[in-house]
Design an enzyme around this catalytic site. Structure first.
Site, PDB file in Angstrom:
ATOM      1  N   LYS A  86      40.400  53.741  30.484  1.00 20.27           N
ATOM      2  CA  LYS A  86      41.075  53.141  31.643  1.00 20.27           C
ATOM      3  C   LYS A  86      42.517  53.638  31.687  1.00 20.27           C
ATOM      4  O   LYS A  86      43.229  53.566  30.692  1.00 20.27           O
ATOM      5  CB  LYS A  86      41.109  51.613  31.501  1.00 20.27           C
ATOM      6  CG  LYS A  86      39.777  50.948  31.735  1.00 20.27           C
ATOM      7  CD  LYS A  86      39.893  49.437  31.528  1.00 20.27           C
ATOM      8  CE  LYS A  86      40.688  48.738  32.606  1.00 20.27           C
ATOM      9  NZ  LYS A  86      40.749  47.262  32.379  1.00 20.27           N
TER      10      LYS A  86
HETATM   11  C1  E4P Z   1      39.943  44.778  34.422  1.00 22.38           C
HETATM   12  O1  E4P Z   1      39.611  45.919  34.403  1.00 22.38           O
HETATM   13  C2  E4P Z   1      41.328  44.328  34.658  1.00 22.38           C
HETATM   14  O2  E4P Z   1      42.127  44.776  33.625  1.00 22.38           O
HETATM   15  C3  E4P Z   1      41.371  42.840  34.786  1.00 22.38           C
HETATM   16  O3  E4P Z   1      40.277  42.437  35.557  1.00 22.38           O
HETATM   17  C4  E4P Z   1      42.614  42.215  35.349  1.00 22.38           C
HETATM   18  O4  E4P Z   1      42.322  40.862  35.659  1.00 22.38           O
HETATM   19  P1  E4P Z   1      43.446  39.742  35.869  1.00 22.38           P
HETATM   20  O5  E4P Z   1      44.146  40.048  37.141  1.00 22.38           O
HETATM   21  O6  E4P Z   1      42.667  38.463  35.953  1.00 22.38           O
HETATM   22  O7  E4P Z   1      44.319  39.787  34.676  1.00 22.38           O
END
Ligand code: E4P
Length: 229
Positions: A86
């Site tokens: 990522k």
């Molecule tokens: C996933 O890939 C993201 O990092 C995550 O869903 C962010 O979520 P949040 O906005 O609830 O922290």
């Protein structure tokens, strides 16, 4: 359409993978630190729980392209099987996604807020494009529209990327992005459980069992069949 768990908690992942048709696990630095464990050890444990066929998404932390690529290499050397790196879509992040994609590394372009960020990330070769639904809504943006337009751009222009929507705070958000064609969703465990449960379903099942027991005195069909009526 992919269904992914957004968590690094081993107990939660173990339970959800056991019960539901889960395709993988996403993490980010904030999710990892909550577990208060050694980073690589935790990732290895997650891999053990989800097996080698489900995808594990691990985020880089560096803010310069060369460092991001170095971190990706380090993660790949240590965590085997289906791994996706990522990378947040900063300017440096896009450069890194481009380099990693050229080297055949699967990436997820994360922290996406606009359709054009999605377009550039797809063009750079990201395997997954990840719009942040709840965080967009917090900024008064129309998150569902962002997801819908990224899906349109990808499909209209035949990019190979998939839209994996993330950042969910309620079931309605998940429902809405499913309807506009997201190719997958990554959901925190509490919201994921809510997506599947309904009190009417539980109540119906209770009545079926009570009706059966009243007649046959048994709770299991197998045991009932052994009784001669
Ligand atoms: C996933 O890939 C993201 O990092 C995550 O869903 C962010 O979520 P949040 O906005 O609830 O922290």
């Amino acid at each position: 359409m992919q269904l992914i768990i957004d968590s690094a908690n081993l107990d939660e992942i173990r339970e959800l993978v056991d019960y539901y048709p889960i395709d993988g696990v996403t993490t980010n630095p904030s999710i990892i630190v909550k577990e208060k464990k050694n980073f690589l050890q935790l990732l290895e444990e997650i891999r053990e729980v989800i097996g080698c066929k489900r995808e594990l998404f691990v985020q880089t932390l560096a803010d310069h392209a060369e460092e991001i690529v170095k971190e990706a290499k380090y993660i790949r050397e240590n965590i085997l099987d289906k791994l996706v790196i990522k990378v947040p879509v900063t300017k440096e992040g896009i450069k890194a996604i481009k380099a990693l994609s050229e080297a055949g590394v699967r990436t997820m372009a994360t922290t996406i807020y606009t359709p054009l960020q999605g377009y550039i990330a797809a063009k750079a070769g990201a395997a997954y494009i990840t719009p942040y639904v709840n965080r967009i809504e917090k900024l008064e943006g129309n998150a569902v529209n962002v997801v819908k337009e990224i899906v349109q751009i990808i499909e209209k222009h035949h990019f190979n990327s998939k839209v994996l929507a993330a950042s969910f705070n309620n079931v309605q958000q998940v429902h809405d992005v499913c309807l506009v064609g997201a190719h997958g969703v990554t959901i925190p465990p509490d919201i994921l459980r809510l997506c599947f449960s309904h009190r009417a379903t539980e109540a119906n099942v209770k009545v079926f069992i009570e009706d059966w027991q009243k007649e046959y005195g048994e709770k299991s069909i197998v045991d009932t069949n052994k009784i001669k009526i």
